[in-house]
Motif scaffolding. Structure first.
Motif, PDB file in Angstrom:
ATOM      1  N   GLU A  55       0.837  -1.190   0.000  1.00  0.00           N
ATOM      2  CA  GLU A  55       0.000   0.000   0.000  1.00  0.00           C
ATOM      3  C   GLU A  55       0.873   1.242   0.000  1.00  0.00           C
ATOM      4  OE1 GLU A  55      -1.526   1.263   4.223  1.00  0.00           O
ATOM      5  OE2 GLU A  55      -1.931  -0.875   3.907  1.00  0.00           O
ATOM      6  N   VAL A  56       0.290   2.336  -0.446  1.00  0.00           N
ATOM      7  CA  VAL A  56       0.998   3.608  -0.533  1.00  0.00           C
ATOM      8  C   VAL A  56       0.505   4.491   0.603  1.00  0.00           C
ATOM      9  CG1 VAL A  56       1.446   5.607  -1.971  1.00  0.00           C
ATOM     10  CG2 VAL A  56       1.171   3.367  -3.022  1.00  0.00           C
ATOM     11  N   ARG A  57       1.452   5.030   1.367  1.00  0.00           N
ATOM     12  CA  ARG A  57       1.110   5.909   2.485  1.00  0.00           C
ATOM     13  C   ARG A  57       1.831   7.237   2.340  1.00  0.00           C
ATOM     14  NH1 ARG A  57       2.103   1.990   7.618  1.00  0.00           N
ATOM     15  NH2 ARG A  57       0.554   0.414   7.086  1.00  0.00           N
ATOM     16  N   LYS A  58       1.257   8.239   2.970  1.00  0.00           N
ATOM     17  CA  LYS A  58       1.914   9.533   3.028  1.00  0.00           C
ATOM     18  C   LYS A  58       2.982   9.462   4.110  1.00  0.00           C
ATOM     19  CE  LYS A  58       0.998  14.411   3.314  1.00  0.00           C
ATOM     20  NZ  LYS A  58       0.039  15.474   3.479  1.00  0.00           N
ATOM     21  N   ARG A  59       4.147  10.006   3.829  1.00  0.00           N
ATOM     22  CA  ARG A  59       5.229   9.988   4.812  1.00  0.00           C
ATOM     23  C   ARG A  59       4.888  10.876   5.990  1.00  0.00           C
ATOM     24  NH1 ARG A  59      10.875  10.217   1.496  1.00  0.00           N
ATOM     25  NH2 ARG A  59      10.625   8.200   0.511  1.00  0.00           N
ATOM     26  N   GLU A  60       5.355  10.466   7.151  1.00  0.00           N
ATOM     27  CA  GLU A  60       5.092  11.216   8.377  1.00  0.00           C
ATOM     28  C   GLU A  60       5.938  12.475   8.464  1.00  0.00           C
ATOM     29  OE1 GLU A  60       2.644  10.573  10.510  1.00  0.00           O
ATOM     30  OE2 GLU A  60       2.086   8.919   9.197  1.00  0.00           O
ATOM     31  N   THR A  61       7.180  12.411   7.981  1.00  0.00           N
ATOM     32  CA  THR A  61       8.048  13.588   8.029  1.00  0.00           C
ATOM     33  C   THR A  61       7.559  14.613   7.018  1.00  0.00           C
ATOM     34  OG1 THR A  61       9.570  12.629   6.422  1.00  0.00           O
ATOM     35  CG2 THR A  61      10.051  12.269   8.752  1.00  0.00           C
ATOM     36  N   SER A  85      -2.687   6.884 -18.359  1.00  0.00           N
ATOM     37  CA  SER A  85      -2.566   5.500 -18.825  1.00  0.00           C
ATOM     38  C   SER A  85      -3.032   4.518 -17.748  1.00  0.00           C
ATOM     39  CB  SER A  85      -1.137   5.193 -19.266  1.00  0.00           C
ATOM     40  OG  SER A  85      -0.260   5.240 -18.183  1.00  0.00           O
ATOM     41  N   HIS A  86      -2.691   4.777 -16.478  1.00  0.00           N
ATOM     42  CA  HIS A  86      -3.150   3.882 -15.406  1.00  0.00           C
ATOM     43  C   HIS A  86      -4.662   3.974 -15.206  1.00  0.00           C
ATOM     44  CE1 HIS A  86       0.562   2.129 -14.087  1.00  0.00           C
ATOM     45  NE2 HIS A  86       1.123   3.308 -13.888  1.00  0.00           N
ATOM     46  N   ILE A  87      -5.219   5.159 -15.322  1.00  0.00           N
ATOM     47  CA  ILE A  87      -6.681   5.298 -15.206  1.00  0.00           C
ATOM     48  C   ILE A  87      -7.372   4.555 -16.343  1.00  0.00           C
ATOM     49  CG2 ILE A  87      -8.587   6.977 -15.357  1.00  0.00           C
ATOM     50  CD1 ILE A  87      -7.263   6.926 -12.632  1.00  0.00           C
ATOM     51  N   GLY A  88      -6.837   4.701 -17.552  1.00  0.00           N
ATOM     52  CA  GLY A  88      -7.420   3.996 -18.707  1.00  0.00           C
ATOM     53  C   GLY A  88      -7.368   2.494 -18.536  1.00  0.00           C
ATOM     54  N   PHE A  89      -6.210   1.956 -18.134  1.00  0.00           N
ATOM     55  CA  PHE A  89      -6.099   0.516 -17.913  1.00  0.00           C
ATOM     56  C   PHE A  89      -6.963   0.071 -16.741  1.00  0.00           C
ATOM     57  CE2 PHE A  89      -1.899   0.593 -20.201  1.00  0.00           C
ATOM     58  CZ  PHE A  89      -2.307  -0.229 -21.236  1.00  0.00           C
ATOM     59  N   LYS A 108      -4.278   2.302  -7.832  1.00  0.00           N
ATOM     60  CA  LYS A 108      -3.274   2.577  -6.801  1.00  0.00           C
ATOM     61  C   LYS A 108      -2.008   3.164  -7.433  1.00  0.00           C
ATOM     62  CE  LYS A 108      -1.337  -0.979  -4.779  1.00  0.00           C
ATOM     63  NZ  LYS A 108      -1.079  -2.105  -3.865  1.00  0.00           N
ATOM     64  N   LEU A 109      -1.587   2.591  -8.560  1.00  0.00           N
ATOM     65  CA  LEU A 109      -0.429   3.117  -9.267  1.00  0.00           C
ATOM     66  C   LEU A 109      -0.703   4.510  -9.828  1.00  0.00           C
ATOM     67  CD1 LEU A 109       0.746  -0.090 -11.128  1.00  0.00           C
ATOM     68  CD2 LEU A 109       2.141   1.281  -9.598  1.00  0.00           C
ATOM     69  N   ALA A 110      -1.945   4.770 -10.223  1.00  0.00           N
ATOM     70  CA  ALA A 110      -2.301   6.091 -10.749  1.00  0.00           C
ATOM     71  C   ALA A 110      -2.164   7.153  -9.670  1.00  0.00           C
ATOM     72  CB  ALA A 110      -3.725   6.075 -11.300  1.00  0.00           C
ATOM     73  N   LEU A 114       0.660  10.240  -9.931  1.00  0.00           N
ATOM     74  CA  LEU A 114       0.265  11.647  -9.965  1.00  0.00           C
ATOM     75  C   LEU A 114       1.077  12.500  -8.991  1.00  0.00           C
ATOM     76  CD1 LEU A 114      -1.715  13.324 -11.549  1.00  0.00           C
ATOM     77  CD2 LEU A 114      -3.386  12.992  -9.740  1.00  0.00           C
ATOM     78  N   ARG A 115       1.371  11.954  -7.823  1.00  0.00           N
ATOM     79  CA  ARG A 115       2.146  12.708  -6.821  1.00  0.00           C
ATOM     80  C   ARG A 115       3.029  11.742  -6.020  1.00  0.00           C
ATOM     81  NH1 ARG A 115      -2.776  11.643  -5.400  1.00  0.00           N
ATOM     82  NH2 ARG A 115      -3.344  11.208  -3.279  1.00  0.00           N
ATOM     83  N   PRO A 116       4.207  11.377  -6.570  1.00  0.00           N
ATOM     84  CA  PRO A 116       5.059  10.394  -5.895  1.00  0.00           C
ATOM     85  C   PRO A 116       5.897  10.953  -4.758  1.00  0.00           C
ATOM     86  CG  PRO A 116       6.072  11.056  -7.941  1.00  0.00           C
ATOM     87  CD  PRO A 116       4.721  11.740  -7.890  1.00  0.00           C
ATOM     88  N   PHE A 117       6.134  12.257  -4.756  1.00  0.00           N
ATOM     89  CA  PHE A 117       6.973  12.831  -3.696  1.00  0.00           C
ATOM     90  C   PHE A 117       6.171  12.938  -2.405  1.00  0.00           C
ATOM     91  CE2 PHE A 117       9.031  14.221  -7.549  1.00  0.00           C
ATOM     92  CZ  PHE A 117      10.362  14.024  -7.260  1.00  0.00           C
ATOM     93  N   GLY A 118       6.752  12.463  -1.318  1.00  0.00           N
ATOM     94  CA  GLY A 118       6.083  12.481  -0.029  1.00  0.00           C
ATOM     95  C   GLY A 118       5.274  11.228   0.240  1.00  0.00           C
TER      96      GLY A 118
END
Length: 122
Positions: A55-61, A85-89, A108-110, A114-118
């Protein structure tokens, strides 16, 4: 169940998505400015290989506006196209009952594309 899902994902397209992310990461890391973006692309590669059970979580820092600025740059440089592309698939997979778990993984990958930093993968 996640092992079986990961095996099916890997065989039927996950490896191609991971190769795409890895090639993009290498291309981004050719410049010093692109290294942070390449590292985020490696994060996407890791999740694209075996997404089930993670799963993808937001970092605490909190790094304040730095992550926001990097996400904005990422969005305009290529994040929107990866997201689309991920939304389409995801929509395509969710048409059938069997494909719904794979569609969920694309959604989840989409979100991460969209916002991988943090964000962190657990």
């Amino acid at each position: 169940m996640s092992l079986l899902g990961n095996i099916i994902w890997f065989v039927f397209g996950g490896v191609f998505i991971a190769i795409e992310y890895l090639l993009a990461s290498v291309a981004m890391m050719l410049t010093v400015v692109g290294i942070p973006f390449g590292l985020q692309s490696i994060k996407l590669t890791e999740l694209a290989l075996f997404p089930f059970g993670k799963e993808v979580r937001k970092r605490e820092t909190d790094h304040g506006c730095l992550w926001t600025i990097m996400n904005i740059i990422w969005f305009f440089v290529g994040g929107i196209w990866i997201w689309l592309s991920h939304i389409g698939f995801g929509i395509l997979f969710c048409i059938t009952i069997i494909g719904i778990p794979f569609g969920k993984q694309h959604f989840k990958l989409a979100g991460l594309a969209l916002r991988p930093f943090g964000r962190e993968i657990v």
